[in-house]
Structure formats: C-alpha cells, structure tokens
Design a protein around this motif. Structure first.
Motif: not given
Length: 241
Positions: A130-135, A181-185, A201-210
């Motif tokens: 799973x490429x997305x977990x290669x930190x 969820x699978x969506x069309x962007x 994939x996941x929920x998190x915050x970046x620079x105070x933005x959720x």
C-alpha cells in the motif's frame, strides 16, 4: 527512496558488496594477487556458479531499493534460496571454498530474517502493498484553495481543495462524506475542467484546518498526465505545504 528506513539501506548495501567480501577473504587466506584470484574465479562459468558467487546477494540488495509487492516476494524467494544454500553447504565447495560460509553471511542472513519476520505482521508489511502508508516517501503537497464539487451515486455537494499532490488531495471538512467513500472530484484549473475518481483515506488537520485526505484512483493514463501537469504548474509557484 531517499527516505527509506535505514535498516533496509544497510541490508541492501551489505548484500551489494557481498561478492567483494568473498574476494577480500580469498586474498586474506591465500595471499595471492588479485589477478590470480580473479583468473581462478572466472573459470567457474556455469550459470549456477556465476549466480551463486556474483549475483544472488546483489540481486537481493537491488530488490530492496524499491519496496513493492513483487519485490517483497522476489526478495523472500532469494532469501529462502540463500538460507537453503547455507544450511546445505558442504565443506570446501563453491562459492565459499572454506569449511563453512563466512561469519559475514550469517550476520547478513540473520539480520535480514529478523527484519523480514517482522513483516509477517499485517500492520508492518503494508508498505510493500500500500503505497500511501510508506511514510518515507512523502509527496510534495501544494497549497491551492480551489473550489470543487464532489459527487456520489446520491448527491453532488461543494467542497474545497486545500492542498494537492501527485497522488491525492486534502479537502475541506464536510458532513457529506466519510473515510472509505469513493467519490468523483471535479474542479476547474486554469480554465480546464478536471474530473478525478478519489477515495477518502483519512481525516486530520493541517495548520488548524480540519479536512479529509483523498487518494486519486486514476482510471486512465490521461487522468494521470493531467494531474502531473497541474503539479508541474504549481511547482513553479512554490506554495509547498
């Protein structure tokens, strides 16, 4: 693989230089010139002899340069072959010409087996599959603030792309979707409409933005190229997250 875990780099290097270790060992115990040693070595030119002496360890080392599903199985196959060769080694035969394999080989094999036994645990072997977990392979993300829309089988709703990379994007928090969820962007970039299938994939915050991280699930080469062009343009702006 600049950010690959150190233990993989160490094992890879130890495997790559293994033929040189054998040559230096022969030099130490025989005191022959290197030319004499090399002349004797190249007389063993059957495929198995060449493979066992020159190729098996370096090939294993090369397979660790990229952690992928196929390299995992290929490396494990070579490791099994190496272990079998050591366990069934007969004194003073090829490729070691000594009473036993060198201590160097035992150290490399034991170290490798300990690391890769850990990869039998599902949470650990994920980097191979799973490429997305290669930190250690972070993708550069660019801040954009692009208005977009998302749709599933039931509804279309607005959102915002906070940042974007070659493999995914970070979207503004919303109650309309959740992890899995699978969506069309859909969004517009410099006058061109872009439509990409994504998975949340996941929920998190970046620079105070959720928000939610989504991964692009490219369905065509054209979509892949389109995102690469967008990233190339954004690279000029220097708005790295």
């Amino acid at each position: 693989m600049k950010y690959k875990p150190l233990i993989f780099s160490i094992i890879s290097i130890l495997c790559m230089i293994e033929p040189l270790i054998k040559i230096l060992y022969f030099k130490a115990i025989t005191h022959f010139d290197f030319m004499v040693i090399m002349t004797n070595l190249i007389t063993r030119n059957s495929f198995k002899d060449v493979f066992d002496f020159w190729l098996v360890y370096p090939l294993a080392g090369l397979l660790l340069f990229k952690l992928r599903k196929w390299t995992y199985f290929a490396f494990m196959s070579l490791l099994i072959y190496i272990v079998h060769s050591i366990m069934t080694y007969e004194k003073y035969t090829w490729p070691y010409n000594s009473d036993s394999p060198f201590m160097y080989h035992y150290v490399v094999v034991i170290m490798t087996m300990m690391v890769f036994m850990a990869f039998l645990l599902p949470g650990v072997w994920e980097p191979f599959f799973d490429r997305k977990v290669r930190w250690w392979e972070p993708k550069v993300r660019y801040a954009v603030g692009i208005n977009c829309s998302l749709k599933n089988d039931m509804v279309i709703f607005p959102s915002e792309i906070i940042n974007i990379s070659l493999t995914g994007a970070f979207l503004k928090d919303s109650s309309y979707f959740k992890v899995g969820d699978k969506l069309d962007l859909e969004f517009n970039f410099l006058g061109k409409d872009v439509l990409l299938p994504v998975m949340v994939i996941h929920k998190h915050s970046i620079h105070g933005r959720h928000g939610y991280g989504v991964q692009f699930n490219f369905k065509s080469f054209k979509q892949n190229v389109m995102v690469a062009k967008i990233i190339n343009i954004l690279k000029q702006s220097g708005k790295v997250v």
